[in-house]
Scaffold this motif. Structure first.
Motif: not given
Length: 325
Positions: A245-253
């Motif tokens: 989701p492009a508007t997520a607050e935080i992304v873990l990859e």
């Protein structure tokens, strides 16, 4: 009109008096959980979501109860009234008319990118949910995104994750039924690492779809699009071949390796007892992206009354009611 992101939704909750903000500094390892527990032990109509603006030792805020602190909060997330017929209609329409996610180049979730030695979970205000009993802080609202290596179909599920700083977490899967676990089993059979992305702080419909029991092979982001009646904007991950989701607050990859397991738990469960420890896979985080001044979103679990129990209870009530009628 669909909420554009978590931040817009929080403003609506606050304006409706369904969310209160704590201005005083709190300790993430006991005060967040204890204050939230006291609020959710109130009469159902007196419960509300909570936002903690000042976390000791951190710059990010924490929000909890934003999905299902009460039926009024749940209904606000879906932009309907708490009436059971409206809930039935909303879910039926979403499942019957899913809307595919749409790619965008406007990836707000990548305003800040951290890789290599910059990746450190200690930077995130991850709460302890059963103070004195949980073995570590836990992610309780992680939208874990994987793809089936055979079909390419995406899955989004909520699986608790034990923080193991600086760059690992445990992952609790109910093998073999949960769809993320099925994807992992297929990667493991191929002896290949499974790419994984985890979105934290998302549009409310994404968390609702991730928590629902949609059939295997159905992309939860399309169901979320059906719930909001507008496509979820997604963006390519920075370091792996997945979309988030492009508007997520935080992304873990990162990735989960075949055959690797480590002790996870114990954790305070919905039964009121401690669950675990278990031997479970490890999520290796290679990159963290986030928005500026990210908001850390969590679900309050443990023994009911809890947010996670109501999040499951309301749609199940609607399904049973429809069946009986």
């Amino acid at each position: 009109m669909a909420y554009q992101d978590l931040r817009e939704y929080l403003k609506v909750l606050t304006n409706k008096g369904l969310m209160k903000w704590v201005e005083k500094e709190v300790d993430k390892d006991w005060e967040i959980s204890c204050i939230t527990r006291r609020v959710l032990q109130r009469k159902p109509e007196e419960r509300f979501a909570l936002g903690f603006k000042k976390i000791k030792g951190y710059t990010s805020s924490v929000v909890v109860g934003t999905m299902a602190a009460s039926r009024a909060v749940y209904a606000t997330a879906l932009e309907i009234s708490p009436d059971v017929n409206q809930i039935i209609d909303k879910w039926n329409n979403a499942l019957s008319n899913p809307i595919p996610a749409e790619m965008t180049k406007d990836a707000l979730c990548q305003e800040i990118v951290m890789e290599g030695e910059e990746v450190d979970l200690n930077q995130l205000p991850i709460p302890v949910w059963t103070p004195g009993k949980d073995v570590a802080p836990y992610f309780t609202a992680p939208c874990m995104i994987t793809k089936d290596p055979e079909t390419g179909v995406r899955n989004v599920g909520i699986y608790r994750m034990q923080a193991k700083p600086p760059n690992k977490t445990g992952v609790l899967w109910d093998l073999p039924s949960q769809h993320g676990a099925i994807h992992y089993a297929r990667y493991e059979a191929l002896k290949k690492p499974m790419p994984v992305a985890v979105a934290i702080g998302v549009d409310p419909t994404i968390l609702m779809a991730a928590a629902s029991k949609v059939p295997q092979g159905v992309d939860e982001l399309t169901v979320a699009g059906g719930l909001r009646r507008e496509a979820i904007p997604i963006a390519k991950c920075h370091s792996i071949d997945l979309e988030v989701p492009a508007t997520a607050e935080i992304v873990l990859e990162g990735e989960i390796l075949p055959g690797e397991k480590e002790i996870e738990g114990p954790f305070g469960e919905y039964t009121g007892y401690m669950g675990g420890p278990y031997e479970l896979p490890l999520f290796h985080i290679k990159c963290i992206t986030c928005r500026k001044n990210p908001i850390f979103q969590a679900l309050q679990s443990q023994m009911p009354p809890s947010e996670s129990s109501l999040l499951r209870q309301i749609p199940e009530e609607a399904h049973i009611y429809k069946h009986l009628v």
